[in-house]
Design a protein around this motif. Structure first.
Motif, PDB file in Angstrom:
ATOM      1  N   ALA A 160       0.829  -1.208   0.000  1.00  0.00           N
ATOM      2  CA  ALA A 160       0.000   0.000   0.000  1.00  0.00           C
ATOM      3  C   ALA A 160       0.864   1.259   0.000  1.00  0.00           C
ATOM      4  N   THR A 161       1.997   1.211   0.679  1.00  0.00           N
ATOM      5  CA  THR A 161       2.906   2.359   0.719  1.00  0.00           C
ATOM      6  C   THR A 161       3.460   2.641  -0.675  1.00  0.00           C
ATOM      7  N   THR A 162       3.879   1.601  -1.369  1.00  0.00           N
ATOM      8  CA  THR A 162       4.396   1.754  -2.733  1.00  0.00           C
ATOM      9  C   THR A 162       3.311   2.303  -3.652  1.00  0.00           C
ATOM     10  N   TYR A 163       2.128   1.727  -3.589  1.00  0.00           N
ATOM     11  CA  TYR A 163       1.027   2.166  -4.447  1.00  0.00           C
ATOM     12  C   TYR A 163       0.652   3.624  -4.178  1.00  0.00           C
ATOM     13  N   GLN A 164       0.469   3.973  -2.908  1.00  0.00           N
ATOM     14  CA  GLN A 164       0.032   5.330  -2.566  1.00  0.00           C
ATOM     15  C   GLN A 164       1.086   6.378  -2.944  1.00  0.00           C
ATOM     16  N   GLU A 165       2.363   6.035  -2.828  1.00  0.00           N
ATOM     17  CA  GLU A 165       3.400   6.986  -3.241  1.00  0.00           C
ATOM     18  C   GLU A 165       3.257   7.294  -4.731  1.00  0.00           C
ATOM     19  N   ILE A 166       3.143   6.254  -5.542  1.00  0.00           N
ATOM     20  CA  ILE A 166       2.992   6.446  -6.989  1.00  0.00           C
ATOM     21  C   ILE A 166       1.712   7.228  -7.286  1.00  0.00           C
ATOM     22  N   ARG A 167       0.630   6.859  -6.615  1.00  0.00           N
ATOM     23  CA  ARG A 167      -0.671   7.530  -6.812  1.00  0.00           C
ATOM     24  C   ARG A 167      -0.573   9.029  -6.545  1.00  0.00           C
ATOM     25  N   TYR A 168       0.006   9.404  -5.404  1.00  0.00           N
ATOM     26  CA  TYR A 168       0.112  10.827  -5.068  1.00  0.00           C
ATOM     27  C   TYR A 168       1.064  11.565  -6.010  1.00  0.00           C
ATOM     28  N   GLN A 169       2.151  10.916  -6.419  1.00  0.00           N
ATOM     29  CA  GLN A 169       3.076  11.559  -7.350  1.00  0.00           C
ATOM     30  C   GLN A 169       2.396  11.835  -8.687  1.00  0.00           C
ATOM     31  N   ILE A 170       1.602  10.888  -9.151  1.00  0.00           N
ATOM     32  CA  ILE A 170       0.901  11.081 -10.419  1.00  0.00           C
ATOM     33  C   ILE A 170      -0.209  12.120 -10.275  1.00  0.00           C
ATOM     34  N   LEU A 171      -0.995  12.049  -9.192  1.00  0.00           N
ATOM     35  CA  LEU A 171      -2.075  13.019  -8.980  1.00  0.00           C
ATOM     36  C   LEU A 171      -1.556  14.459  -8.894  1.00  0.00           C
ATOM     37  N   HIS A 172      -0.367  14.629  -8.318  1.00  0.00           N
ATOM     38  CA  HIS A 172       0.214  15.970  -8.188  1.00  0.00           C
ATOM     39  C   HIS A 172       1.065  16.367  -9.394  1.00  0.00           C
ATOM     40  N   GLY A 173       1.194  15.483 -10.380  1.00  0.00           N
ATOM     41  CA  GLY A 173       1.993  15.794 -11.571  1.00  0.00           C
ATOM     42  C   GLY A 173       3.463  15.974 -11.250  1.00  0.00           C
ATOM     43  N   ALA A 174       4.010  15.080 -10.447  1.00  0.00           N
ATOM     44  CA  ALA A 174       5.381  15.226  -9.954  1.00  0.00           C
ATOM     45  C   ALA A 174       6.418  15.328 -11.058  1.00  0.00           C
ATOM     46  N   LEU A 175       6.225  14.651 -12.167  1.00  0.00           N
ATOM     47  CA  LEU A 175       7.214  14.712 -13.244  1.00  0.00           C
ATOM     48  C   LEU A 175       6.948  15.838 -14.239  1.00  0.00           C
ATOM     49  N   GLU A 176       5.712  16.302 -14.292  1.00  0.00           N
ATOM     50  CA  GLU A 176       5.369  17.366 -15.241  1.00  0.00           C
ATOM     51  C   GLU A 176       5.590  18.763 -14.672  1.00  0.00           C
ATOM     52  N   SER A 177       5.549  18.902 -13.370  1.00  0.00           N
ATOM     53  CA  SER A 177       5.613  20.212 -12.737  1.00  0.00           C
ATOM     54  C   SER A 177       7.052  20.707 -12.586  1.00  0.00           C
ATOM     55  N   ASP A 178       7.282  21.957 -12.960  1.00  0.00           N
ATOM     56  CA  ASP A 178       8.587  22.580 -12.737  1.00  0.00           C
ATOM     57  C   ASP A 178       8.788  22.892 -11.258  1.00  0.00           C
ATOM     58  N   ASN A 179       7.714  22.816 -10.480  1.00  0.00           N
ATOM     59  CA  ASN A 179       7.772  23.108  -9.048  1.00  0.00           C
ATOM     60  C   ASN A 179       8.057  21.860  -8.211  1.00  0.00           C
ATOM     61  N   SER A 180       8.349  20.742  -8.857  1.00  0.00           N
ATOM     62  CA  SER A 180       8.583  19.487  -8.159  1.00  0.00           C
ATOM     63  C   SER A 180      10.066  19.137  -8.119  1.00  0.00           C
ATOM     64  N   TYR A 181      10.507  18.648  -6.962  1.00  0.00           N
ATOM     65  CA  TYR A 181      11.868  18.124  -6.827  1.00  0.00           C
ATOM     66  C   TYR A 181      11.968  16.693  -7.361  1.00  0.00           C
ATOM     67  N   ASN A 182      10.842  15.998  -7.479  1.00  0.00           N
ATOM     68  CA  ASN A 182      10.851  14.607  -7.915  1.00  0.00           C
ATOM     69  C   ASN A 182      11.428  14.492  -9.326  1.00  0.00           C
ATOM     70  N   SER A 183      12.444  13.669  -9.478  1.00  0.00           N
ATOM     71  CA  SER A 183      13.043  13.459 -10.804  1.00  0.00           C
ATOM     72  C   SER A 183      12.579  12.149 -11.426  1.00  0.00           C
ATOM     73  N   ASN A 184      11.965  11.273 -10.609  1.00  0.00           N
ATOM     74  CA  ASN A 184      11.474  10.007 -11.144  1.00  0.00           C
ATOM     75  C   ASN A 184      10.368   9.466 -10.245  1.00  0.00           C
ATOM     76  N   ILE A 185       9.668   8.487 -10.797  1.00  0.00           N
ATOM     77  CA  ILE A 185       8.648   7.766 -10.039  1.00  0.00           C
ATOM     78  C   ILE A 185       9.080   6.307 -10.002  1.00  0.00           C
ATOM     79  N   SER A 186       9.324   5.794  -8.818  1.00  0.00           N
ATOM     80  CA  SER A 186       9.736   4.407  -8.581  1.00  0.00           C
ATOM     81  C   SER A 186      11.004   4.013  -9.320  1.00  0.00           C
ATOM     82  N   GLY A 187      11.824   4.964  -9.686  1.00  0.00           N
ATOM     83  CA  GLY A 187      13.060   4.651 -10.391  1.00  0.00           C
ATOM     84  C   GLY A 187      12.809   4.097 -11.784  1.00  0.00           C
ATOM     85  N   TYR A 188      11.589   4.232 -12.264  1.00  0.00           N
ATOM     86  CA  TYR A 188      11.220   3.666 -13.557  1.00  0.00           C
ATOM     87  C   TYR A 188      10.767   4.730 -14.545  1.00  0.00           C
TER      88      TYR A 188
END
Length: 148
Positions: free
Chosen positions: A113-141
């Motif tokens: 559930a932890t793995t799933y919810q992390e991916i879910r929240y990253q996608i819902l917040h647009g972690a890879l599309e947003s210039d305001n995000s520090y996230n450089s990847n999702i699950s290393g994939y």
């Protein structure tokens, strides 16, 4: 200190009894830049048995393969954690912890559930599309370059 649903969490006993971990968002107050990740509340390690423990186990004379390791479970460093992304860790070191707001978005009750919810929240917040995000990847994939 972490913020969750209008409360401050600064002690592991404030989590539900069977909680496994949580999904968090760390925001730099100066820039509005944010990071979404996950953190386990406990860490599990296989540690070698000490000489004393090996000797005690040998005295039991049980048949089969002898144990050489033991599972050690302890509270993780969740209270002082600021993420695994190198860029945010560097900024925390440079600007100081007071500039960052740490928020728990979701408490989880299993590893899956932890793995799933992390991916879910990253996608819902647009972690890879947003210039305001520090996230450089999702699950290393999935990486920023994959979204172009």
């Amino acid at each position: 200190m972490w913020h969750y649903s209008g409360s401050v969490i600064d002690n592991i006993e404030q989590f539900p009894e069977s909680a496994f971990g949580f999904i968090y968002k760390i925001t730099c107050v100066d820039t509005g830049k944010w990071y979404i990740g996950r953190k386990n509340l406990y860490s599990e390690r296989n540690k070698p048995l000490t000489k004393k423990e090996l000797a005690e186990d040998a005295l039991l004379k049980k048949p089969g393969k002898k144990k050489t390791k033991k599972l050690v479970i302890k509270e993780s460093d969740w209270l002082k954690y600021y993420g695994s992304e190198e860029l945010i860790k560097a900024e925390v070191k440079e600007k100081g912890k007071a500039v960052f707001h740490r928020e728990i978005l979701h408490i989880t009750f299993s590893k899956k559930a932890t793995t799933y919810q992390e991916i879910r929240y990253q996608i819902l917040h647009g972690a890879l599309e947003s210039d305001n995000s520090y996230n450089s990847n999702i699950s290393g994939y999935y990486f920023r370059s994959d979204t172009l």
